[in-house]
Design a protein around this motif. Structure first.
Motif: not given
Length: 100
Positions: A14-28
């Motif tokens: 899952v990647f942020c659909q704004s900045c492209g950062m990977p979001m492997p944990e729910a905390e992100l």
């Protein structure tokens, strides 16, 4: 014969659909106004149902993220090229890119 079908790649990244950062944990994951998690955007881009930088442009996001990637050890030119190629395809920028 019962074989468990588990794989480290079972769930798509899952990647942020704004900045492209990977979001492997729910905390992100970003949040909605009611506090529920938003799976499209990270905590750095989206909180309480709103973008943290609502007026940032695609170019502005590319420049901002290039800086973070350089801090993580990536070559500036390579980071900028990667972002320039990938960010326009993300949900937040698709409409904006089509207008430009």
């Amino acid at each position: 014969m019962n074989i468990e079908e588990t794989s480290p790649h079972q769930h798509e990244a899952v990647f942020c659909q704004s900045c492209g950062m990977p979001m492997p944990e729910a905390e992100l994951l970003g949040s909605e106004q009611d506090g529920t998690k938003n799976e499209d955007y990270c905590i750095y881009c989206y909180e309480a149902g709103e973008f943290k930088q609502p007026d940032i442009t695609l170019q502005g996001m590319t420049d901002l993220c290039t800086g973070f990637m350089v801090e993580e050890g990536m070559d500036e030119a390579a980071a900028h090229k990667l972002l320039a190629e990938s960010l326009p395809s993300l949900k937040r920028w698709k409409t904006a890119a089509a207008v430009e």
